[in-house]
Motif scaffolding. Structure first.
Motif, PDB file in Angstrom:
ATOM      1  N   TYR A 105       1.172  14.491   3.078  1.00 36.74           N
ATOM      2  CA  TYR A 105       1.330  15.390   1.937  1.00 36.74           C
ATOM      3  C   TYR A 105       0.596  16.704   2.185  1.00 36.74           C
ATOM      4  O   TYR A 105      -0.346  16.753   2.971  1.00 36.74           O
ATOM      5  CB  TYR A 105       0.812  14.717   0.662  1.00 36.74           C
ATOM      6  N   GLN A 106       1.069  17.706   1.456  1.00 40.34           N
ATOM      7  CA  GLN A 106       0.556  19.063   1.648  1.00 40.34           C
ATOM      8  C   GLN A 106      -0.969  19.138   1.543  1.00 40.34           C
ATOM      9  O   GLN A 106      -1.616  19.800   2.336  1.00 40.34           O
ATOM     10  CB  GLN A 106       1.175  19.947   0.568  1.00 40.34           C
ATOM     11  N   SER A 107      -1.532  18.415   0.575  1.00 43.47           N
ATOM     12  CA  SER A 107      -2.987  18.500   0.369  1.00 43.47           C
ATOM     13  C   SER A 107      -3.738  17.458   1.201  1.00 43.47           C
ATOM     14  O   SER A 107      -4.953  17.389   1.128  1.00 43.47           O
ATOM     15  CB  SER A 107      -3.294  18.260  -1.108  1.00 43.47           C
ATOM     16  N   GLY A 108      -3.038  16.672   1.949  1.00 43.94           N
ATOM     17  CA  GLY A 108      -3.685  15.606   2.719  1.00 43.94           C
ATOM     18  C   GLY A 108      -3.629  14.283   1.984  1.00 43.94           C
ATOM     19  O   GLY A 108      -3.300  13.270   2.539  1.00 43.94           O
ATOM     20  N   ALA A 109      -3.974  14.308   0.689  1.00 43.68           N
ATOM     21  CA  ALA A 109      -3.925  13.111  -0.167  1.00 43.68           C
ATOM     22  C   ALA A 109      -4.694  11.935   0.431  1.00 43.68           C
ATOM     23  O   ALA A 109      -4.263  10.793   0.353  1.00 43.68           O
ATOM     24  CB  ALA A 109      -2.474  12.708  -0.461  1.00 43.68           C
ATOM     25  N   LEU A 110      -5.855  12.236   1.016  1.00 40.69           N
ATOM     26  CA  LEU A 110      -6.711  11.135   1.490  1.00 40.69           C
ATOM     27  C   LEU A 110      -7.412  10.522   0.283  1.00 40.69           C
ATOM     28  O   LEU A 110      -7.681  11.204  -0.694  1.00 40.69           O
ATOM     29  CB  LEU A 110      -7.761  11.670   2.465  1.00 40.69           C
ATOM     30  N   PHE A 111      -7.708   9.223   0.361  1.00 45.03           N
ATOM     31  CA  PHE A 111      -8.384   8.577  -0.750  1.00 45.03           C
ATOM     32  C   PHE A 111      -9.875   8.889  -0.668  1.00 45.03           C
ATOM     33  O   PHE A 111     -10.532   8.553   0.322  1.00 45.03           O
ATOM     34  CB  PHE A 111      -8.131   7.072  -0.728  1.00 45.03           C
ATOM     35  N   GLY A 112     -10.378   9.536  -1.733  1.00 44.05           N
ATOM     36  CA  GLY A 112     -11.742  10.058  -1.696  1.00 44.05           C
ATOM     37  C   GLY A 112     -12.819   8.998  -1.645  1.00 44.05           C
ATOM     38  O   GLY A 112     -13.931   9.265  -1.221  1.00 44.05           O
TER      39      GLY A 112
END
Lengths: 386, 266
Positions: free
Chosen positions: B92-99
């Motif tokens: 995804y554009q924002s990375g969408a890594l789980f924080g």
């Protein structure tokens, strides 16, 4: 190759994918065949890696010319064998891997993976963990002191220049935190008044003094329960909302944008919320007192006492000082609820879970500080004779 | 090098996408072949990411359908849906890594969900993927401790950890420095060649497009559809559409064209 000294069969190895071609004291030649994808590697990993570890050959050679497909999992398996050999200072050779897969293999070097750390750093020992937590607590305390100072200065400046306050924002927060909270505050207070009166009915009836239920309800609601319950409700409802809202703004770099535009976050964001809370908490508390008294009235009416008797009894039981004492406490509670919410919001770390943590901390710290403040007020009022 | 088998993996048929009553794109039809690097281009707000999200089944199309390996993502359920989900990865554009997870845990997650690999294997593969995107040694960092570009690279590692048949990448090189961008381009080319992986990439980066794209479609906000398609260099050199020309030459769109397009819209 034909003169191999021994060919011990390894029954756990899936024969259709992996074959031991030759094994001597020094050298082992393994042939891998077919698709080396995640499914095949899942079956092959433990038996093969354990077998190689057990045999510990000085030279390990993999014949890979019959591998028809090799994805990241396959490359991972080859890498595991290579790094284990490298760690034992033994030889590893990979022969015949098709060009397209060899290109993938060439992206990595076994020496980069000699040590694979765990996915999460663990503290080395208890003293380190205790030290880390102590440092965190100390930093948290410093943050709280700094924020209290900043907020005090900002509130004093706002008092000197009331026109600088963003009043539309204040009224908006007051509506969200105050007006919209009326139903829940009303319901809870009514039920508390009602339940308290009901619980007191049986012991009071034993002495024939049911009428004093009015005194009990009025005193406890006005002096203690009305302000305290309202503050606790506001901490859960609005303190967490402030923390989550400001935390999300921090993640979206809105706080940074404010700072670079010359607008300090505390006067711009915290003062409006603190002022709104200071305005609405006494009013909400007043409403809670009223609803608590209504709850008591319902019980006494059901016991057959006329309403006017209840009202007269309440009037004789409490005076304006009781009411004012309770409402004065709400000012301190309001500062705590809004201040703690804004503090944890502005100190949020940069992740979605941090917003949840900030909201939780705001509620927990808010409740603890409210109860401590209430205890202090009780002591002060005692000495003042209020 | 193996011959690329020219079979279609993605079919987009008469697709219309949008939000509620508002149509963002309509009459979108194209195919993507196995092993192809397919680029979706277009100006800001033309619906590139919306199209991508419809292709991966996050949004339901207003009309038409998207078939991945012959199956409709919007209607697939149960085991079929799981198989489809296993067949592609998305960045995804924002990375969408789980924080709340470390980088390594983020990258491991699809392996835990879709494979039976032992823990040690998952750890090693996750570390290798992170190394591949230049994040060796950062496995135990939380996403919040990294820069935006690093988070994006970790998201790419997570998307490709299962080596899926298809990779959907939403602006994979935006925000990366030119060296890392070039390395990412090389990696995409290598994966496409080695594993015959198919890439559907939304990007604005012209150097990347010239370096990796087999085929490009260009979307337009005012036309609400595809205004050009083909290999990027051919579009640059041969397209007569002034919007396409302006895009590839990085020029402002001539006012005449804007007026024409607005009046045709009215």
């Amino acid at each position: 190759m034909e003169t191999a000294t021994r060919h011990p069969a390894c029954p756990d190895l899936p024969g259709d994918v992996c074959r031991i071609v030759e094994q001597s004291d020094e050298t082992m030649i393994l042939a891998l065949e077919g698709r080396l994808d995640a499914d095949a590697v899942a079956l092959l990993w433990h038996p093969l890696v354990d077998y190689i570890e057990k045999e510990a050959p000085q030279n390990l050679c993999i014949q890979a010319d019959k591998i028809s497909y090799c994805d990241g999992a396959g490359i991972g398996l080859l890498m595991e064998l290579a790094r284990k050999q490298r760690k034992r200072e033994a030889q590893f050779k990979l022969r015949g891997l098709k060009e397209e897969f060899a290109r993938l293999w060439s992206l990595y070097r076994p020496e980069d993976f000699l040590e694979i750390g765990s996915s999460r750093p663990h503290p080395c020992c208890l003293p380190e963990e205790v030290g880390r937590l102590a440092c965190q607590a100390w930093r948290g305390l410093l943050d709280m002191v700094c924020f209290t100072g900043e907020l005090t200065v900002a509130l004093l400046q706002a008092a000197r220049h009331p026109r600088s306050i963003r009043w539309p924002e204040v009224w908006l927060v007051a509506e969200k935190a105050g007006v919209n909270a009326l139903p829940i505050v009303g319901l809870i207070s009514f039920l508390i008044g009602l339940i308290m009166a009901f619980q007191a009915t049986i012991p009071m009836r034993q002495f024939g003094v049911e009428i004093y239920i009015a005194n009990l309800t009025a005193l406890s609601m006005l002096r203690e329960l009305g302000p305290l319950m309202t503050a606790l409700l506001l901490a859960g409802r609005s303190g967490s909302a402030f923390a989550a809202e400001l935390g999300t703004m921090k993640i979206n770099e809105e706080i940074d944008a404010l700072t670079t535009m010359g607008l300090a976050p505390v006067p711009f964001l915290a003062v409006t919320r603190v002022l709104a809370t200071v305005i609405i908490l006494p009013l909400l508390s007043l409403f809670a007192n009223l609803m608590g008294l209504v709850g008591g009235a319902v019980v006494l009416r059901s016991l057959g006492y006329p309403l006017i008797t209840y009202i007269n009894q309440v009037k004789s039981a409490v005076n304006l000082v009781d009411l004012a004492g309770g409402l004065f406490k709400t000012l301190a509670f309001a500062l705590i609820v809004a201040g703690v919410g804004c503090l944890y919001g502005l100190k949020t770390r940069l992740s979605a879970s941090a917003v949840g943590d900030a909201a939780t901390r705001a509620v927990v710290s808010g409740i603890i500080l409210i109860v401590i403040a209430d205890g202090l007020f009780a002591v002060i009022y005692y000495f003042l004779g209020i | 090098m193996p011959e690329k088998v020219q079979d279609t993996v993605i079919e987009v048929k008469d697709l219309a996408v949008g939000y509620g009553d508002s149509v963002v794109l309509r009459d979108i039809s194209f195919n993507v072949d196995r092993g192809e690097i397919f680029i979706i281009l277009g100006g800001s707000g033309c619906g590139k990411s919306t199209l991508l999200k419809n292709m991966i089944g996050l949004y339901r199309p207003l009309a038409g359908q998207v078939l991945i390996n012959g199956r409709d993502m919007a209607t697939a359920e149960g085991t079929r849906r799981r198989e489809l989900l296993r067949s592609f990865g998305v960045m995804y554009q924002s990375g969408a890594l789980f924080g709340s997870l470390t980088l390594m845990e983020n990258v491991r997650l699809p392996l835990e969900e879709f494979t039976e690999l032992p823990d040690r294997a998952m750890d090693l593969i996750a570390v290798m993927k992170l190394e591949m995107v230049g994040l060796g040694g950062y496995g135990h960092y939380m996403p919040s401790e990294l820069s935006g570009g690093m988070r994006k690279r970790a998201a790419i590692a997570r998307a490709m950890v299962l080596d899926p048949q298809i990779l959907f990448l939403d602006e994979p090189t935006a925000g990366l420095d030119p060296v890392i961008s070039a390395e990412m381009d090389q990696l995409i080319l290598q994966l496409a060649e080695s594993l015959n992986m198919t890439f559907v990439i939304v990007t604005h980066e012209l150097p990347s497009i010239y370096a990796i794209a087999d085929r490009v479609i260009m979307l337009d906000r005012q036309a609400k559809g595809i205004i050009a398609s083909g290999p990027p260099k051919r579009l640059r050199d041969a397209s007569e559409n002034p919007r396409v020309q302006a895009f590839f030459r990085r020029e402002a769109i001539p006012e005449v064209v804007q007026e024409e397009s607005e009046s045709s819209h009215e």
